[in-house]
Structure formats: C-alpha cells, structure tokens
Design a protein around this motif. Structure first.
Motif, PDB file in Angstrom:
ATOM      1  N   LYS B 260      -3.606   0.724  -8.623  1.00 27.49           N
ATOM      2  CA  LYS B 260      -3.272  -0.569  -9.209  1.00 27.49           C
ATOM      3  C   LYS B 260      -4.527  -1.316  -9.642  1.00 27.49           C
ATOM      4  N   PHE B 261      -5.572  -1.214  -8.832  1.00 28.79           N
ATOM      5  CA  PHE B 261      -6.773  -1.964  -9.178  1.00 28.79           C
ATOM      6  C   PHE B 261      -7.363  -1.466 -10.496  1.00 28.79           C
ATOM      7  N   ASN B 262      -7.286  -0.159 -10.719  1.00 27.60           N
ATOM      8  CA  ASN B 262      -7.812   0.391 -11.973  1.00 27.60           C
ATOM      9  C   ASN B 262      -6.745   0.480 -13.050  1.00 27.60           C
ATOM     10  N   GLU B 263      -5.694  -0.300 -12.901  1.00 27.88           N
ATOM     11  CA  GLU B 263      -4.652  -0.405 -13.925  1.00 27.88           C
ATOM     12  C   GLU B 263      -4.073   0.963 -14.274  1.00 27.88           C
ATOM     13  N   GLY B 264      -3.993   1.830 -13.276  1.00 25.77           N
ATOM     14  CA  GLY B 264      -3.355   3.118 -13.518  1.00 25.77           C
ATOM     15  C   GLY B 264      -4.217   4.158 -14.195  1.00 25.77           C
ATOM     16  N   LEU B 265      -5.469   3.830 -14.426  1.00 32.47           N
ATOM     17  CA  LEU B 265      -6.382   4.856 -14.946  1.00 32.47           C
ATOM     18  C   LEU B 265      -6.836   5.670 -13.746  1.00 32.47           C
ATOM     19  N   GLY B 266      -6.575   6.965 -13.756  1.00 36.54           N
ATOM     20  CA  GLY B 266      -6.914   7.765 -12.605  1.00 36.54           C
ATOM     21  C   GLY B 266      -5.966   7.460 -11.467  1.00 36.54           C
ATOM     22  N   SER B 267      -6.204   7.985 -10.302  1.00 35.58           N
ATOM     23  CA  SER B 267      -5.317   7.749  -9.169  1.00 35.58           C
ATOM     24  C   SER B 267      -6.168   7.554  -7.926  1.00 35.58           C
ATOM     25  N   THR B 268      -5.505   7.178  -6.866  1.00 38.00           N
ATOM     26  CA  THR B 268      -6.245   6.897  -5.644  1.00 38.00           C
ATOM     27  C   THR B 268      -5.486   7.482  -4.459  1.00 38.00           C
ATOM     28  N   THR B 269      -5.944   7.189  -3.268  1.00 37.93           N
ATOM     29  CA  THR B 269      -5.336   7.763  -2.071  1.00 37.93           C
ATOM     30  C   THR B 269      -4.306   6.795  -1.490  1.00 37.93           C
ATOM     31  N   ALA B 270      -3.435   7.343  -0.635  1.00 36.54           N
ATOM     32  CA  ALA B 270      -2.383   6.502  -0.053  1.00 36.54           C
ATOM     33  C   ALA B 270      -2.991   5.435   0.830  1.00 36.54           C
ATOM     34  N   ILE B 271      -3.991   5.790   1.597  1.00 39.79           N
ATOM     35  CA  ILE B 271      -4.721   4.753   2.335  1.00 39.79           C
ATOM     36  C   ILE B 271      -5.936   4.397   1.486  1.00 39.79           C
ATOM     37  N   ASN B 272      -6.122   3.109   1.313  1.00 40.48           N
ATOM     38  CA  ASN B 272      -7.000   2.743   0.199  1.00 40.48           C
ATOM     39  C   ASN B 272      -7.647   1.388   0.409  1.00 40.48           C
ATOM     40  N   ILE B 273      -8.891   1.270  -0.055  1.00 42.62           N
ATOM     41  CA  ILE B 273      -9.553  -0.026  -0.204  1.00 42.62           C
ATOM     42  C   ILE B 273      -9.786  -0.183  -1.706  1.00 42.62           C
ATOM     43  N   PRO B 274      -9.239  -1.227  -2.345  1.00 41.72           N
ATOM     44  CA  PRO B 274      -9.214  -1.248  -3.812  1.00 41.72           C
ATOM     45  C   PRO B 274     -10.574  -1.061  -4.468  1.00 41.72           C
ATOM     46  N   PHE B 275     -11.597  -1.741  -3.990  1.00 38.16           N
ATOM     47  CA  PHE B 275     -12.915  -1.570  -4.595  1.00 38.16           C
ATOM     48  C   PHE B 275     -13.974  -1.952  -3.567  1.00 38.16           C
ATOM     49  N   PRO B 276     -15.200  -1.533  -3.794  1.00 35.23           N
ATOM     50  CA  PRO B 276     -16.208  -1.667  -2.727  1.00 35.23           C
ATOM     51  C   PRO B 276     -16.479  -3.109  -2.313  1.00 35.23           C
ATOM     52  N   GLN B 277     -16.312  -4.061  -3.263  1.00 38.68           N
ATOM     53  CA  GLN B 277     -16.631  -5.450  -2.906  1.00 38.68           C
ATOM     54  C   GLN B 277     -15.403  -6.210  -2.398  1.00 38.68           C
ATOM     55  N   ALA B 278     -14.320  -5.502  -2.080  1.00 38.59           N
ATOM     56  CA  ALA B 278     -13.081  -6.169  -1.687  1.00 38.59           C
ATOM     57  C   ALA B 278     -13.301  -7.120  -0.516  1.00 38.59           C
ATOM     58  N   ILE B 279     -12.635  -8.252  -0.580  1.00 35.38           N
ATOM     59  CA  ILE B 279     -12.650  -9.223   0.514  1.00 35.38           C
ATOM     60  C   ILE B 279     -11.214  -9.549   0.857  1.00 35.38           C
ATOM     61  N   PRO B 280     -10.713  -9.344   2.021  1.00 33.07           N
ATOM     62  CA  PRO B 280     -11.388  -8.642   3.121  1.00 33.07           C
ATOM     63  C   PRO B 280     -11.474  -7.150   2.820  1.00 33.07           C
ATOM     64  N   LYS B 281     -12.539  -6.524   3.267  1.00 31.68           N
ATOM     65  CA  LYS B 281     -12.691  -5.086   3.008  1.00 31.68           C
ATOM     66  C   LYS B 281     -11.964  -4.335   4.114  1.00 31.68           C
ATOM     67  N   ARG B 282     -10.676  -4.161   3.854  1.00 33.99           N
ATOM     68  CA  ARG B 282      -9.814  -3.536   4.845  1.00 33.99           C
ATOM     69  C   ARG B 282      -8.911  -2.532   4.150  1.00 33.99           C
ATOM     70  N   ALA B 283      -8.571  -1.463   4.887  1.00 37.45           N
ATOM     71  CA  ALA B 283      -7.722  -0.426   4.297  1.00 37.45           C
ATOM     72  C   ALA B 283      -6.253  -0.778   4.477  1.00 37.45           C
ATOM     73  N   ARG B 284      -5.447  -0.296   3.546  1.00 39.07           N
ATOM     74  CA  ARG B 284      -4.000  -0.444   3.663  1.00 39.07           C
ATOM     75  C   ARG B 284      -3.377   0.889   3.303  1.00 39.07           C
ATOM     76  N   ILE B 285      -2.283   1.209   3.996  1.00 41.07           N
ATOM     77  CA  ILE B 285      -1.564   2.438   3.647  1.00 41.07           C
ATOM     78  C   ILE B 285      -0.428   2.090   2.711  1.00 41.07           C
ATOM     79  N   ASN B 286      -0.369   2.769   1.595  1.00 37.88           N
ATOM     80  CA  ASN B 286       0.737   2.607   0.667  1.00 37.88           C
ATOM     81  C   ASN B 286       1.916   3.420   1.206  1.00 37.88           C
ATOM     82  N   ALA B 287       2.934   2.700   1.684  1.00 35.26           N
ATOM     83  CA  ALA B 287       4.038   3.359   2.388  1.00 35.26           C
ATOM     84  C   ALA B 287       4.815   4.292   1.472  1.00 35.26           C
TER      85      ALA B 287
END
Lengths: 274, 652, 165
Positions: B260-287
């Motif tokens: 979602k953060f990259n607007e659907g360009l490429g893909s990411t993992t189910a557990i994810n931190i959107p980008f390195p500077q995220a605040i709060p920098k915490r992981a979430r699992i996409n259920a």
C-alpha cells in the motif's frame, strides 16, 4: 369472502397468535348492530367481540401514537391491530416518524370495500331499527333488519372518502384477511373535486372556506380523530404559552386553527379521510 | 413591567427625517411604558449615563432604544443597562436609522414607521426574560484525527503551546501522503527530509500520545468535553515489545502482499513496516495474507522475533479518550484512474498514477529512485503526463479543480529531466493553474529551462503498440491531432475525499458537501471552524489544497484550539433553545433537523423520553422551534410569543 | 392603527391615504445586514415595511406568515441568506421548502399569494434589498389594503359558490 367469514377468520387469527400479543385493537359491535366501535382486548376470551363489517370506519392507528404509553410495558409482546387500506397508510406514516416501532406490531390487514356513512344512510331511511347486519355486495349496500332486507346503491350510502378510495388494500400487514380488491376510482379522477375547486376564483375560494370554517365550533374533534395529529392536548391551538390562538370566537381564530392543522399535516397527511 | 423608551436623534441623522419628539410622546401610550424621551446621541457616554439615571430614577425594568442598527450598538446599550443593574437581555433596540431615516425623506411616513418599530420593540420587550449564561469547564486536551502533514502541524503547534494532544492515525505510520512524495514543489526540496524531523518530534513529545493503526469509533459530548472512543485495530504485534528491527520482514515467506505504501508497485511481506522512517516504527501483520492467520501454518515471524512481540491472538481494542477539542485532518484519496477506461489505467502496466510515479522517483521507493517502467524495468525515452484526470470533469462527478496537479506535473517532469536528460517529457493540459508564491515561475522554468513540451488539449485515447503506448489527442493551440509514442504515461489523478470521510463526519456531527469534503463554518470568515463547536478542520479534508496551505490550516486550527483553551470555562450564549418537557410529544423532529446535534433524548424518571437541548452546543438558530409541532421548543429571546407580539403590534 | 393615523393627520394637517403595512421577517446575518447596508448607502425605499429580526429563516414557521395575513398585514416578506450561505448551514434550505409550500397553499385557501414573497439577500447586497423592497411595496400598493379576514361574511359570494357546486 363474505363478511361473517372475515370476522371469523379475524378472530381465529388473533386466537392463534395471542400468546405473542399483549393487546389487540379492533372493532366491536356498538350499542346496536348499526354501529361499530373500537375495542381494546387484553384477554383471549374477549376475542369473540371482534367484528369486521362496513361500519368499522374508525382509523385505529391513531391510538398507537396517542394514548398507549401506559400499556407499552411488557417485554417482547406485540400489539395486534386491525387496519383497512387507508388505516395502513396512516400506520406507515407513524412508523416512518418513529412514533411506533414496526417490530412491536402485529398488523392484520383487511381489504375494504368501503365503509357506510351512517348519516347518509339515515338520510335515506330515517328510521332504521332492529338491524341485524350491514354488508356490501358488489355495488350495493345490504341492510338486513328483523323485518326486511334493504338494498342501497353504494354511491348513496358509502362515506364519500370511500367512493374515491385509491387504496382499498392494506399496504403493510403481517396477515391479510381476504383477497385484495381493485380500487373503484382511477388515479386521474382522484382529485377531480379539488381540481374543480381550483378553477373557481380566489374570492370564491376564500368565501367558501370562510363559510365552512364559520361553522367550526373549535371542538377539536377533527384533530383528535386525525391519526397524525400527534400533539393532542399539547396542540398549539389550545396552548397559552405560546399563545397562537385566543379563546375569542371569530372567523380569524377559526381560520388560523385550520391553517395550523393544515400546515402541520403538510407532506404527512395520508388522506385517510378520518 | 416598567419600560423606558429612548429615541436617539443621532445628531441629525435620525432627527432630520423623523420627528423623534413625536415618537417619544407616542411611546408613552404603549403598554407598560412609564418613561420616554429623545436624546441627541444616545450611544455617547452622557447618553448612556442618561439611560442609567432614568433606570434608577424611574425604577425601569426594561429599556427600548430606538437608534441605529443593533448590529452597531446593541452591545453598547446592553452594557449600559447592565451597569444600572438590569439584566442585559431586558433590552430591545428599534432600528430607526438604517431602516427608517436613511432610506426615505418623507418625515410623516418615517415618523409613523418609527412609532410602529418602537411599538413592536416594546411589545417584544414585555415578554423578555432575564437570561444568564452558564459556565462549563474545559478539558484542555485536544484530539487530532489524521497524522498527515496538516495533522502533524496542528498537533505540534498544540503540543508546543503546552497542550496534551491525542493523535489518531488510521495507518500504521504517520506521515500521510506527504511521506510518499519524493520532492515538493516549487523548491524541489526532499519531502521526507522536511517531514521526517516533524514525525520524529511527534513520537518524542511527551505530551503527545499517538494511536497509530486506530480509528474513531464514536464521539459523544460537546465543546470542552468530548468523549471519544477509539478502536485500536489488531496488529498481531505487541507494539510495546516490538523494536522495529525488521527481522520478521526478512523472513516472512508471504511475499506477494499488496504494498500500500508503494501504491501497489511491487509487493511486500505479510508482516511489514511500511518504510524505514515510519513513526512509530513497528511491524504489523496483514491478516489477509499472513499464512498462519489464513491457513494456520507458518509462525516464522514468531520464531525469529528477538523481542517476542508476535501475538496471533490479538483482537481490536476500544479505548476512551476525553478531550475538549478536535482537529480533523483526514486528508484525501486519489481518484480511481480506471474510471477513464480510454486511458487504460489498471490495464496497461505503464499507465500509472502520479502518486505511483512519486514512488518511482523516490530513492526509498520500489526501484530505488531509478526511473524505469513497471512493465519491463527499462528506462523510458518518452513520458506523457496527462493533467486533470478526475478533476474539472463533471461527467465523472468531479467538477472541481484538484489544485495541485499542474504543479506536481511540472515538478515530476523537472525531476525526470534531471535524472534522465535524454527523456522527452510531454504534458497534455487543459489550463495551467499556478497561483501560489513562486508557482508560475516554476512552471515557466519547466517549460523554458527544462524543455518540457506543454501541449494544450485533452487526450482522447491511449492504446498499446508493440511495447509502447500511443497517446492520441488533440493540440488545440496548433489545431492538429497529436500522436505521441510513449514509454510511460503518468495520469495526474485528482483528489477526492478520503474513504470513510462521510462516516466520520456523521460521528463528529459536522457537515460535508456532495463530494465528501468537510464544510467549514463560513467559506471566507471561518475557514477552519465547523458548525459543530469545538471541532476544527485542517488540510485537504476540507477541500483540495497543497502542502503550504495544509500546514497553514493546521496551524490555524491549532490557534483556534489555543484560543478556546486559553480560558478555563466556556461561557454559553443564553439565547438558545429550551424544551418544555411537559409539552414535548417526543416526536424527535427537532433532533433530526438540528444542524449542530445540539438536541438529544433525555429519559425522565417515568421512563418517557423527551428532547433536551445542550445549551453549550446550541447556536440559537431556532430551526427546532419552527419545526416543533406543539412548540415545546422555544428559542429564548426570540420565542413564538415574542414574534407574535411584534406581528400583533403591526396588525392591530 | 386608526388612532395613530388620526393623530398624524391632526398634527400635520394633511390628508394621507391608508398606510400600507408590510411585515418583513429578516434573518439576522444576511438580509437584516443587507437592509442595514441599503440604509448606510442611503438607497431610497418605500416606508411600508416593518422589519422583525429573526436569527435565521429556519426560525420561520409558515404560520407566522398566515397569522400576519389573516390578521390584516397587507404584505409579508421573508428574506434570508442565499441558499448554501446560511450562517447555520441549512436553516434557509428548510425555510425554502416551507415557504414554497406556503406559496402554493395560500391560493387554495383564497389568500392572494402575491401578498407573500420570500427572497434571498446577502448582507452586501444593499442595492438588491432596495430593489426587493421597492418592487414588493409597489405590488402591495397595487393590490391595495388587505382586509384580512374580517368578521363579516360575504354572503353573496358564498352563495354564488354554493350555487355553482
């Protein structure tokens, strides 16, 4: 379905469902068989009182918004109510305006061939005694007395509102007694009287209403009968604060009262004709 | 009631065309009037003194001043009667200057009219009641909904002013749309470089509590005292334990999750931190894509997590925050480009949105900041930018201008030319709208220094040919058809109200327009207030705007909150609606029509429900009064009886 | 009213035609301000209008208009903020529906609908206000005084109606 059979079906239906009901609102025979009057039934043993015939003219839905607060106590139980086509439309309006919860109602709808206007009947036959039964058969109203059977063309004895009824069938119901009927009037003719009135000039219209309203004695019975006149005793026609109307007797007060009634029903009136 | 009437001559302003003496004499005939006089300048200090003296000497209980418009001197005279010991609402003003002496020179007619107006004022005053404002304490905490740049600015300004701030953000990180941008116009400074420090500030300020990945469940109460229920959505990661190390994201086998953060360009993992500077920098699992949560097998992340933070049994949690004011900064969403089927957005991989292009340009984006095509990873030689995709087009229900597209197209084209000097950039535009500071100069630079080809006209169709796209349209300035072979097409998609904006508005009882943009209280004079007292707007949720305007509005909203919180209590205007419970028939129509949600149900001891006006929320419009069938709701100081008294005064 | 007029005649010694009285219900925020603006600009207007200040046209119950006309006001003018510019967001939208309803209802009961007008004038539109007041006052002067509903029955007209029915 003949009338007696409808009455029977009506009684049986309520008997079957009475376990879920705390109250049934219907009609019973009045002081004689020429009159029907609203009845409130709380005991199954009294269900035999219920009747359905062309004298059951009262719109019972008004009771739901007005005087029932004391009885709406028991949890989960419903109120059974009998409605004609016109009554059912008032009921819809009351449900839409949240005066009564649809889920609290058990609605028995009865397709209606029209109700008899007793004043018109008495006009044709001033001394009617020992009436046994009043029914409608096709285009005739049949009055059976102990002595004779009288037949009247319905144009002469039905309530005028019934002659131009577009909704003989209930529009909302849980059970329908009998089969749906066809309206006697087509939609384009419904307002012919109003359209005719509209063609008269302004001064004539004013004079007409002045004559009509001049007869008004401000008894407020029209208001009390109206199922959507929900203010009842708090009506601003009687309120002293704010004081919209004085106690003075005069055409201006009468006129304003009817304007209050008219404008308060604008967009809400279901034309039940009550 | 003992009433005093003061007719002002206003020098000659009134006296020239109104016989003030006759009006004063006439006033003595009106009921309850025991004193009447005319005076040269009633609003002057001696004039006010005369009112005060007359009140005391004649034991007046109410005062009518016939003078200029009440918009001018009503407060003055109210203060004057108050000083003499009367309630400030035992005063009426008849407007015999703007409405009489200045609009006609017929002295006789004017005098009769002035008499009537004084009569009306007297009749109204006879029914006036002393009114008293009440004081309600203010809870000096502020809720900021939305953690984009507008919300961040509002939160920071409130926090810097010493207020406690609660921030709620729907996503797992704050930063909003600005965090996705590569650079900003017209300065071409790096978006994350200027936003990043602000995001860090939010996380480090002690008086800001941040609820990320949370949404507003319900709002009750009113200005000064809102109770807000917040749904903290399940992340399946204990954020108190998670350190944001990212170990889990390396090992997660579900790698095809929508990014979602990259607007659907490429893909990411189910557990994810959107980008390195995220605040709060915490992981979430996409259920939806987690193997364990969908198929019951995996738990790789649980094994590798050094902090033991994974909680597969986590559920949504509802928490309650009490605040005194709310700033809404919920931002926007991008227009759905697939609505324009002729452009092929969604069908052709190389037709992309402007926000996707931002991610391509971004060094932290999916391609590391190299400009390549999503389809084959090749560098484009021709790029076409299409403006107004979902803006200024009534046929797709978006007749408004998105306000930022012209500028970001120029920015993106300039950056493209910086990265790939050989790449040709074409811009197909309807009009160029660049009214900001240094904006038009920026467009000119794009055209003149960077050699970007601006073509006026709309594109009709885009279709593929070999591995390129043919962009077909018209050049209305040259009057010729245009066919450009493009490698990449960027659609400048417009802005629309963010998903769920309407539902949130209902919860907050604020209004929104037909497009879902939140309505400000006044389009010119109250741009950040809403019609719900204590709720303020910031950023694009109120309507399309760029970053500087969003920041300015964020600060403005914060200033409004500070103004509100600069006092300990709110003094209410007593000219509000009041319900007579004995008369109320519980029809609820007043509750339905009230534009401010100021009327609610109240359960009486006998179990019946009656309408109740919240005096702090009521704005005194009187709509409920007009709506109430038995007139149980009366607007204080403008009751039915008072209006009727004025009508009767004219008609009698 | 008569008493008042007599006094004026005695004081000034001149004869006057019957004063027409128009009641104006104006919202505080737009039209009342517009009337003020017209005053500040000295835009000349007829003197028949008597303004009642209400917070918002949403405060207007159509019954105020009916009451005024039945009790003998010669004209009623309701004016508020332009639709969408309401100080209270939606008050004038409710007003518009109610006033439109009334406008269509009045002819049915035989009240001249030309005696009632509703309009939208903002606080800046002094000139428009002058125009509205002037036009409406002229219209009411043309219609002449409104007897309201006096107590006497117009028996002849009533009879003529019954005969046609």
């Amino acid at each position: 379905m003949p009338m007696d059979e409808k009455t029977k079906t009506l009684q049986e239906d309520f008997e079957k469902n009475f376990a879920d009901l705390e109250l049934v609102i219907g009609w019973e025979t009045g002081f004689d068989r020429l009159h029907a009057t609203p009845v409130f039934i709380r005991q199954p043993s009294e269900l035999g009182k219920l009747v359905w015939n062309p004298l059951c003219s009262q719109n019972l839905s008004g009771y739901l918004a007005k005087n029932l607060d004391a009885s709406i106590q028991e949890d989960g139980k419903k109120i059974g109510i009998c409605v004609k086509g016109c009554d059912s439309r008032s009921l819809v309006a009351l449900i839409q305006e949240n005066f009564i919860d649809r889920d609290r109602l058990y609605i028995v709808g009865i397709p209606c061939e029209g109700t008899v206007d007793l004043r018109r009947l008495m006009h044709l036959k001033p001394s009617l005694e020992n009436v046994r039964k009043v029914d409608i058969e096709g285009d005739e109203a049949v009055v059976e007395t102990d002595q004779e059977t009288l037949r009247f063309p319905i144009e002469n004895v039905l309530a005028r509102k019934c002659l131009r009824c577009l909704y003989p069938n209930p529009v909302i119901y849980d059970t329908m007694i009998g089969t749906p009927l066809k309206p006697r009037i087509s939609e384009d003719k419904l307002y012919s009287a109003v359209e005719k009135f509209d063609t008269s000039d302004r001064k004539q219209r004013l004079a007409f209403w002045k004559t009509e309203f001049n007869r008004c004695i401000r008894c407020y019975a029209c208001r009390n009968a109206c199922p959507l006149c929900v203010c009842q005793d708090n009506c601003i026609a009687e309120s002293r604060k704010p004081k919209w109307l004085t106690q003075r007797d005069g055409i201006r007060e009468k006129f304003l009262f009817h304007m209050i009634h008219g404008l308060h029903l604008a967009g809400r009136c279901t034309e039940c004709g009550e | 009631m003992r009433i005093g009437v003061f007719i002002c001559k206003c020098g000659t302003n009134i006296a020239n065309t109104v016989d003030t003496e006759a009006v004063a004499r006439k006033a003595l005939e009106y009921p309850d009037v025991v004193y009447a006089t005319d005076y040269m300048y009633t609003c002057s200090e001696p004039g006010q003194e005369e009112i005060r003296e007359a009140i005391i000497k004649n034991r007046l209980q109410g005062v009518v001043v016939a003078a200029c418009t009440p918009h001018m001197h009503e407060p003055t005279f109210r203060r004057a009667v108050e000083k003499a010991g009367l309630n400030r609402y035992m005063f009426e003003q008849a407007n015999i200057r703007e409405h009489v002496s200045w609009v006609n020179k017929d002295r006789e007619s004017n005098t009769i009219k002035a008499m009537d107006l004084v009569h009306m004022a007297v009749e109204k005053l006879r029914l006036n009641q002393p009114l008293f404002s009440s004081k309600v304490p203010i809870n000096k905490r502020v809720l900021v909904i939305g953690g984009g740049i507008a919300g961040i600015q509002a939160a920071m300004d409130c926090s810097d002013g010493g207020l406690d701030v609660v921030m709620v953000e729907r996503e797992t990180t704050i930063g909003g749309k600005m965090a996705k941008l590569d650079k900003t116009f017209p300065t071409i400074d790096c978006s994350s470089c200027i936003l990043g420090p602000k995001m860090v500030d939010i996380s480090q300020k002690e008086n800001i509590s941040l609820h990320a990945y949370s949404e507003i469940e319900s709002v009750s109460g009113y200005i000064g005292n809102f109770e807000v229920k917040i749904r903290k959505k399940a992340t399946y990661v204990d954020w108190n334990a998670c350190t944001g190390c990212g170990e889990c994201t390396q090992k997660c086998p579900s790698k095809k999750t929508y990014d979602k953060f990259n607007e659907g360009l490429g893909s990411t993992t189910a557990i994810n931190i959107p980008f390195p500077q995220a605040i709060p920098k915490r992981a979430r699992i996409n259920a939806e894509s987690c193997l364990y949560l969908t198929k019951g097998k995996c738990k790789k992340c649980e094994k590798v997590c050094p902090a033991d933070a994974i909680r597969f049994d986590m559920e949504d949690e509802i928490i309650t925050e009490d605040v005194g004011a709310i700033v809404v900064a919920t931002g926007y969403d991008m227009f759905d480009y697939s609505v324009y089927g002729e452009y092929g957005g969604g069908r052709y991989p190389d037709v992309i949105t402007s926000l996707q292009y931002e991610r391509i340009l971004s060094a932290s984006g999916p391609y590391g900041g190299h400009i390549v095509r999503p389809s084959d990873g090749k560098e484009p030689r021709n790029i076409v930018f299409l403006s107004c995709v979902g803006s200024r087009d009534a046929s797709v229900g978006r007749p408004y201008c998105s306000g930022v597209c012209c500028m970001y197209i120029a920015k993106q084209a300039i950056i493209t030319r910086d990265h790939l000097p050989d790449c040709n950039c074409y811009v197909s535009y309807m009009d160029i709208r660049s009214p900001g500071k240094n904006y038009d100069e920026f467009i000119r630079r794009a055209q003149e220094e960077y050699g970007i080809n601006y073509i006026r006209g709309r594109v009709g169709k885009i279709y593929p040919k070999d591995d390129r796209l043919i962009v077909q349209g018209v050049d209305t300035l040259m009057g010729v058809q245009m066919d450009i072979e493009a490698d990449l097409v960027v659609l400048a998609t417009g802005l629309e109200a963010s998903e769920g904006a309407r539902e949130l508005a209902e919860k907050l009882r604020i209004s929104y327009d037909q497009y879902g943009w939140y309505m400000e209280s006044h389009p010119k004079l109250r741009p950040v207030e809403t019609n719900t007292a204590g709720v303020y707007l910031a950023g694009v949720c109120q309507g399309p705007k760029d970053i500087p305007a969003s920041v300015a509005q964020g600060s403005a909203a914060a200033a409004k909150v500070q103004i509100l919180f600069s006092r300990d209590t709110i003094e209410t205007d007593p000219q509000v609606a009041l319900v007579n419970e004995r008369v109320c028939i519980s029809c609820g129509k007043c509750i339905e029509v009230c534009p401010f949600g100021a009327i609610q149900w109240k359960t009486l001891r006998d179990g019946s429900q009656k309408a109740e006006v919240l005096p702090t929320v009521c704005q005194g419009c009187g709509l409920c009064n007009a709506t109430c069938p038995p007139k149980a709701v009366q607007l204080q100081h403008c009751t039915d009886d008072q209006i009727l008294a004025e009508v009767n005064a004219v008609c009698e | 009213m008569n008493k008042k007029r007599d006094m004026m005649i005695s004081e000034t010694g001149t004869q006057r035609e019957k004063e027409i009285k128009i009641i104006g219900f104006l919202c505080n925020w737009c039209s009342y301000g517009g009337a003020d603006t017209a005053g500040v600009c000295r835009f000349k207007q007829p003197t028949d209008l008597r303004i009642i200040r209400i917070p918002c046209t949403g405060r207007m119950d159509p019954l105020f208009v009916v009451k005024s006309l039945i009790y003998g006001a010669d004209g009623v003018l309701v004016s508020g903020c332009h639709p969408k510019d309401c100080h209270y967001a939606v008050g004038n939208l409710y007003a518009r529906r109610r006033m439109e309803l009334l406008k269509r209802f009045l002819p049915f009961i035989g009240i001249d609908t030309n005696r009632f007008r509703y309009t939208w004038v903002s606080a800046s539109e002094g000139q428009l206000w002058q125009q509205v007041v002037t036009e409406f006052s002229e219209e009411i002067h043309r219609l002449g005084p409104n007897a309201g509903l006096n107590e006497k029955m117009d028996a002849e007209t009533a009879l003529s109606l019954f005969n046609t029915k």
